[in-house]
Scaffold this motif. Structure first.
Motif, short mmCIF file in Angstrom:
data_model
loop_
_atom_site.label_atom_id
_atom_site.label_comp_id
_atom_site.label_asym_id
_atom_site.label_seq_id
_atom_site.Cartn_x
_atom_site.Cartn_y
_atom_site.Cartn_z
N LYS A 5 90.02 59.38 40.74
CA LYS A 5 90.50 58.41 39.76
C LYS A 5 89.98 58.78 38.37
N GLY A 200 90.17 46.76 34.62
CA GLY A 200 89.32 47.79 35.21
C GLY A 200 89.71 48.12 36.65
N ASP A 203 89.63 51.52 39.45
CA ASP A 203 88.54 51.91 40.38
C ASP A 203 88.88 51.40 41.77
N LYS A 258 80.13 47.43 34.49
CA LYS A 258 81.55 47.67 34.21
C LYS A 258 82.05 49.02 34.75
MG MG Z 1 86.95 51.07 34.25
#
Ligand code: MG
Ligand code: ADP
Ligand code: ASP
Length: 447
Positions: A5, A200, A203, A258
């Motif tokens: 990723k 986000g 992930d 994060k």
């Molecule tokens: Mg991220």
């Protein structure tokens, strides 16, 4: 197989996209599934820009200019033909979508997911195009939607439906490409509506696809050298952590580090897949490996890392005699459940129940509903700081060091808790004391 990723900054400039292609080429023997985030260039953070454009459209000012300009700058820098790659058509559609939003004046979570999906749908096409044309790789692009990744209808933070996994796996194997490039962050419901996994979320896509293809490893490539002792933006002295256990990484992600979306570790744990976090700009750095059991090394401190979550609300709920009233807790948590509010920390006294939750509309709604049967006060703008490490279990004196360090830095602890599992101590501090608290704790525990 493996999944790789690449986060927004890893595909933020033409040079970094080429670097990504190099890194994928080096892993070609392991049949990588490449999961791409939207571009975060020094000029434009794409997902944020898409959101801002949609909000402006809702307020009557539809303007796709900034999005178009940033995306075409990337295409231009890499020789990607907007027409042949399909990116031109997506930009046209985004322009029309903004007009639609402006006309109706409405921006629902469902529409916002469509808006945000454009970032990943364009960047993954860019990466695939460069891999094929410039690097001569046998790569194919399919969006995660086309591949059949299905979720529930929880727009803005959807959860995958594992029942779709065998069909997705079959699609991928039937494709038979050397490299598959797909979109992080997005998916769709079984009736074809686009969803996102939460900010986000790429992930999380990486480990979801890892579970789908039965990957031997999930690689998360980002802009720092692995999971660090804390956010290096707050403490420049933060160090990279060579190894974490699944449990430690889950705690850190859930409590705000994060570098990993909160749900990332779940598919990895369920399928026992190691996750490696690496720096795209410094690929030789070993980064962090997260696996089931890390062999404790003698120089490991009890505490591995320190996570920070900002914009936390502290909700105090009081009745005359809380524990005297049967079922009070379940009544309160029913309300939180109904509004899908995540609770991170809980403390009780005889008359007050205090909980922390990320600030948001749902938390406000829940607080209002609870007011029907109890007195409620809400404090906003706090930070939740957590220290995590499996070796804290059975190591005496950690809490004492923590409270001493905070006192020395004149940080007032508003609430503190250590679960019986003893792998996490979490504390709430005033928002304006966040930096002082993190620096003070990092100094005491790691420097
Ligand atoms: Mg991220
Ligand atoms: P990406 O776009 O690659 O997904 P993110 O910005 O989402 O990157 O996550 C990486 C960032 O997370 C780092 O730049 C860093 O500022 C922040 N971060 C917060 N806590 C940590 C931590 N414990 N270790 C490493 N990075 C952290
Ligand atoms: N592009 C999405 C975001 O900015 C997802 C991701 O980057 O992981 O939130």
């Amino acid at each position: 197989m493996i999944t790789m990723k690449f986060g927004g900054t890893s595909v933020g400039t033409p040079e970094s996209v080429r670097q990504v292609c190099e890194l994928v080429r080096a892993e070609i023997a392991r049949q990588p599934v490449v999961i791409v985030s939207a571009h975060n260039s020094p000029r434009v953070r794409m997902t944020d820009t898409l959101i801002a454009a949609a909000q402006a459209a809702q307020a009557g000012k539809p303007d796709a200019g900034k999005v178009t300009e940033a995306q075409l700058w990337m295409c231009d820098g890499l020789g990607v033909d907007p027409k042949a790659s399909g990116i031109g058509r997506l930009l046209d559609r985004f322009d029309k979508l903004l007009m639609g939003i402006a006309m109706i004046g409405e921006l629902t979570p469902r529409t916002m997911d469509v808006v945000m999906s454009f970032g990943e749908r364009m960047s993954a096409r860019v990466v695939n195009d460069v891999m094929r044309r410039e690097f001569g790789m046998d790569s194919e692009y399919r969006s995660s939607i086309t591949l059949g990744l299905r979720t529930d209808h929880n727009f803005g933070s959807a959860r995958p439906d594992p029942r779709c996994y065998p069909a997705v796996a079959k699609q991928i194997s039937d494709l038979g490409a050397g490299v598959l490039v797909t979109t992080g962050f997005i998916a769709s419901t079984d009736d074809g509506q686009i969803t996102t996994l939460g900010r986000g979320g790429s992930d999380y896509s990486a480990t979801i696809f890892g579970a789908i293809v039965g990957a031997e490893e999930v690689q998360i490539w980002t802009d720092v050298s692995g999971v660090m002792t804390t956010d290096p933006r707050i403490v420049p002295e933060a160090r990279s952590i060579p190894e974490l256990t699944f449990t430690e990484a889950s705690e850190l992600a859930w409590y705000g580090a994060k570098v990993l979306h909160p749900a990332t570790m779940q598919p990895a744990i369920e399928n026992d897949i190691p996750v490696r976090v690496k720096n795209t700009a410094m690929p030789d750095h070993p980064g962090t490996v997260i696996h089931r059991k890390s062999a404790p090394s003698p120089d490991d401190g009890a505490v591995k890392s320190l996570a920070v979550m900002r914009n936390v609300s502290l909700i105090h709920i009081s009745t005359g005699r809380m524990f005297g009233t049967h079922g009070f807790m379940s009544k309160v948590f029913d309300v939180f459940n109904r509004h899908e509010v995540n609770i991170h920390m809980i403390a009780t006294s005889e008359v007050t129940l205090s909980v922390t939750t990320p600030h948001g509309e749902n938390a406000e709604k829940a607080a209002n509903d609870i007011r029907a049967f109890a007195a409620v006060t809400v404090e906003k703008g706090l930070s939740l700081i957590s220290i995590v490490g499996e070796k804290m279990k059975g190591t005496p004196g950690v809490a004492a060091r923590v409270t001493k360090a905070l006192a020395q830095h004149r940080v007032n602890i508003r609430m503190i808790s250590q679960g019986a599992s003893e792998i996490n101590i979490a504390m709430v501090v005033e928002g304006n004391q966040t930096e002082a608290a993190v620096k003070g704790l990092h100094g005491e525990l790691f420097e």
